[in-house]
Design a protein around this motif. Structure first.
Motif, PDB file in Angstrom:
ATOM      1  N   MET A 105     100.713  18.636  10.852  1.00  0.00           N
ATOM      2  CA  MET A 105     101.422  19.797  11.462  1.00  0.00           C
ATOM      3  C   MET A 105     102.209  20.691  10.766  1.00  0.00           C
ATOM      4  O   MET A 105     102.138  21.871  11.114  1.00  0.00           O
ATOM      5  N   CYS A 152     105.869  25.926   5.493  1.00  0.00           N
ATOM      6  CA  CYS A 152     105.976  26.113   6.869  1.00  0.00           C
ATOM      7  C   CYS A 152     107.185  26.801   7.344  1.00  0.00           C
ATOM      8  O   CYS A 152     106.955  28.015   7.913  1.00  0.00           O
ATOM      9  N   ARG A 210     101.483  22.124   7.963  1.00  0.00           N
ATOM     10  CA  ARG A 210     100.398  22.867   7.546  1.00  0.00           C
ATOM     11  C   ARG A 210      99.989  23.914   8.754  1.00  0.00           C
ATOM     12  O   ARG A 210      99.766  25.009   8.526  1.00  0.00           O
ATOM     13  N   GLU A 211      99.878  23.058   9.803  1.00  0.00           N
ATOM     14  CA  GLU A 211      99.142  23.906  10.941  1.00  0.00           C
ATOM     15  C   GLU A 211     100.221  24.926  11.432  1.00  0.00           C
ATOM     16  O   GLU A 211      99.898  26.000  11.863  1.00  0.00           O
ATOM     17  N   GLU A 252      95.671  19.372  21.451  1.00  0.00           N
ATOM     18  CA  GLU A 252      96.016  19.777  20.118  1.00  0.00           C
ATOM     19  C   GLU A 252      97.712  19.771  19.924  1.00  0.00           C
ATOM     20  O   GLU A 252      98.548  19.800  20.676  1.00  0.00           O
ATOM     21  N   THR A 309      99.907  28.722  11.498  1.00  0.00           N
ATOM     22  CA  THR A 309      99.669  29.601  12.894  1.00  0.00           C
ATOM     23  C   THR A 309     100.808  30.920  12.631  1.00  0.00           C
ATOM     24  O   THR A 309     100.364  31.875  13.243  1.00  0.00           O
TER      25      THR A 309
END
Length: 257
Positions: free
Chosen positions: A30, A88, A32-33, A2, A37
């Motif tokens: 990333m 982010c 967005r990830e 990941e 998170t």
């Protein structure tokens, strides 16, 4: 593997940018990830602090420019990209828990954007910090410019953005980009957050909310004018030339259009 890896160490979460083969360059997905998170960590009462760091030798060289032809080619794509970037950094800054960026190696551009959104920045002697937007004909986003200004003051902020230079750990610390220098910034960040973890979470959350708000007065700016400047740069031939020069590993030839 990941691209964003999470390790939990008792009450401290380590969020790790996990693309060491490309110095942890951040893709559109990333951004967005990372936002998702940190939004998830906001609801986890067991987590009392977060360390943000990169896998391998570098924090992050910034946005993955190799994908710009497909995800950030002109103003409309650029606007969507900036929304993802700001979402982010907003998720990091809005987390009602202390966040420390542990910086080794390169911390450039979008990597610096991530570090600026954190409450503290710990670095080691290998840290190299800079914002190369002026070498790509990109207007750095408003939220990040505001955070940069709050940390470094107007003269240093102008020097960093106008020059697109890279600064050593010692120089970055003198300018306010790095708060503390350590042999192992990840370990130092973890130990620092453990000390904070015994204090009242609501007190820290309240202080963070107020301090972030008090240091982000952008009421004197016209958001439409700011967006116009960003859009003009995103649609420019200079932006295309900046990407070509980056890919060809040469100095760009800008024309101001």
């Amino acid at each position: 593997m990941e691209d964003i890896h999470i390790e939990r160490r008792d009450s401290i979460a380590h969020v790790i940018l996990n693309r060491p083969s490309v110095r942890n360059a951040v893709t559109f997905a990333m951004w967005r990830e990372i936002a998702a998170t940190f939004s998830a960590l906001a609801g986890d009462r067991k987590v009392r602090g977060v360390v943000l760091k990169g896998a391998g030798k570098d924090f992050s060289v910034g946005a993955d420019i190799s994908e710009f032809e497909t995800v950030r080619d002109e103003r409309h794509q650029s606007a969507a990209y900036e929304v993802a970037v700001d979402t982010c950094s907003g998720a990091i800054a809005a987390l009602g828990k202390p966040v420390v960026a542990a910086i080794s190696g390169y911390c450039l551009g979008g990597g610096c954007h991530l570090a600026l959104a954190c409450d503290f920045r710990f670095g080691d002697h290998t840290a190299t910090v800079g914002i190369p937007a002026a070498k790509l004909s990109i207007v750095y986003g408003l939220q990040s410019v505001q955070r940069l200004l709050a940390l470094t003051g107007v003269s240093n902020a102008k020097r960093i953005l106008y020059s697109a230079d890279r600064y050593s750990a010692k120089e970055a610390a003198s300018m306010g980009l790095i708060d503390e220098l350590h042999e192992d910034p990840g370990l130092a960040a973890d130990e620092f957050l453990r000390r904070l973890a015994v204090n009242a979470p609501l007190s820290i959350a309240g202080a963070k909310y107020m301090l972030n708000g008090l240091s982000s007065d952008i009421g004197g700016l016209d958001p439409a004018a700011v967006q116009r400047l960003i859009d003009e740069a995103s649609d420019s031939e200079d932006f295309k030339e900046g990407r070509r020069a980056f890919a060809e590993k040469r100095s760009p030839r800008f024309r101001g259009a």
